[in-house]
Design an enzyme around this catalytic site. Structure first.
Site, PDB file in Angstrom:
ATOM      1  N   ASP A 243     -10.029   2.509   2.342  1.00 48.17           N
ATOM      2  CA  ASP A 243     -10.094   1.797   3.635  1.00 48.17           C
ATOM      3  C   ASP A 243     -10.837   2.601   4.710  1.00 48.17           C
ATOM      4  O   ASP A 243     -11.602   2.039   5.491  1.00 48.17           O
ATOM      5  CB  ASP A 243      -8.677   1.479   4.141  1.00 48.17           C
ATOM      6  CG  ASP A 243      -8.053   0.299   3.414  1.00 48.17           C
ATOM      7  OD1 ASP A 243      -8.797  -0.572   2.936  1.00 48.17           O
ATOM      8  OD2 ASP A 243      -6.818   0.252   3.321  1.00 48.17           O
TER       9      ASP A 243
ATOM     10  N   LYS B   3       0.797  -1.242   0.000  1.00 56.63           N
ATOM     11  CA  LYS B   3       0.000   0.000   0.000  1.00 56.63           C
ATOM     12  C   LYS B   3       0.824   1.284   0.000  1.00 56.63           C
ATOM     13  O   LYS B   3       0.367   2.312  -0.479  1.00 56.63           O
ATOM     14  CB  LYS B   3      -0.951   0.018   1.208  1.00 56.63           C
ATOM     15  CG  LYS B   3      -2.065  -1.004   1.108  1.00 56.63           C
ATOM     16  CD  LYS B   3      -3.061  -0.860   2.238  1.00 56.63           C
ATOM     17  CE  LYS B   3      -4.059  -1.989   2.221  1.00 56.63           C
ATOM     18  NZ  LYS B   3      -5.123  -1.856   3.199  1.00 56.63           N
TER      19      LYS B   3
END
Ligand code: NAP
Length: 285
Positions: free
Chosen positions: A108, A72
């Site tokens: 997220d 990420k």
């Protein structure tokens, strides 16, 4: 049936075998009747292969890529544009390829904010006291989202220095996990540690005596579906949110970015119900 025009999306990470993303997205394509236009796959890409993978993404023209552990942060170096929120969070979990221009996003934080606002109403997080347990990758996006919505966040972590570093970056409070009794005063408690899954299946970060009926208890662990923390919270009359909701809400936002279409929550959630969610070790989406 795929054809030459099929747009390929995929999730990359290491490990990746148990990823639920292909199942969630492909169920969505099927439901909307666009499964000849889109197809979702997965690839095991360790951190040192991310640069090569992004080259391949440009070459082949993949439409979208979801990033999970450990990619990420690494992936950010190789993109053309990064959305403002992903920049603030410092991590990208979604890449969209628009005619060769690769742009990174982070969905997220929405996976936590959306289910909380469904209970509290829009704007309902304002001034709420939130105890966020854990200071890892997931906590970073969650703390950002909560702060963005005006909540008063305290990060509790086993390793105090990590909590301090993250808290200072995001301008929130922090405390050691050894001071967990203070969660008695929290309106919302979120577990973002692996306690409750895998080898920690019988553990919880919060002793039951500190939970009460006026709290919302959210466990981002999704395997098992109901962790010890959530079972304890239910027994005290608290409202609970399961980790699967986070998984689905962040996935729905990715789906929208890849296809431009909204998908009903129940379709992605339904796709998860057909899969045994018992996952070994600390597997992520
Ligand atoms: P991470 O970056 O490795 O962070 C793990 C955090 O948990 C750290 O703060 C760590 O504390 C703490 N921790 C680990 N073992 C512990 C223990 N035995 N006792 C107390 N604290 C402990 O992991 P992550 O990416 O943030 O993921 C955390 C969890 O969230 C995982 O279980 C993952 O499956 C789940 N998750 C769910 C979703 C979803 O969509 N539902 C999304 C992402 C992640 P230290 O700093 O002291 O090491």
């Amino acid at each position: 049936m795929q054809n030459k025009q099929t747009k390929i999306c995929m999730v990359i990470g290491d490990p990746i075998k148990h990823s639920l993303s292909p199942k969630m997205h492909n169920a969505g394509y099927k439901f909307l009747g666009i499964d000849d236009e889109f197809f979702f796959s997965s690839a095991k890409i360790p951190k040192d292969k991310v640069k090569d993978f992004i080259k391949a993404m440009r070459l082949v023209g993949f439409r979208g890529v979801s990033c999970t552990i450990p990619n990420k942060v690494e992936v950010m170096k190789y993109l053309d544009e990064i959305d403002e929120i992903a920049q603030k969070i410092g991590a990208v979990n979604t890449i969209v390829n628009n005619n060769g221009v690769l742009k990174g996003y982070n969905t997220d934080w929405l996976g936590v904010v959306i289910p909380l606002e469904k209970i509290l109403g829009s704007g309902g997080l304002e001034d709420k006291n939130v105890a966020l347990i854990g200071a890892g990758g997931a906590s970073r996006a969650i703390a950002f989202g909560l702060k963005e919505k005006g909540a008063k966040v305290t990060i509790y972590n086993r390793t105090l220095e990590k909590a301090e570093k993250l808290a200072k970056e995001l301008k929130v409070k922090f405390a050691s996990l050894s001071k967990i009794e203070n969660v008695k005063n929290a309106d919302i408690i979120i577990n973002s540690t692996p306690l409750g899954m895998g080898k920690y299946i019988d553990e919880t970060p919060v002793p039951k005596e500190f939970l009460h009926k006026n709290q919302i208890c959210f466990d981002i662990v999704y395997s098992p579906e109901e962790t010890k923390f959530l079972t304890d919270a239910l027994s005290k009359g608290a409202t609970i949110i399961k980790g699967k909701e986070m998984l689905v809400y962040q996935g729905l936002e990715q789906f929208k970015l890849y296809t431009g279409k909204n998908l009903p929550f129940e379709v992605m959630m339904g796709a998860l119900k057909t899969k045994n969610l018992t996952i070994k070790n600390n597997m992520l989406k």
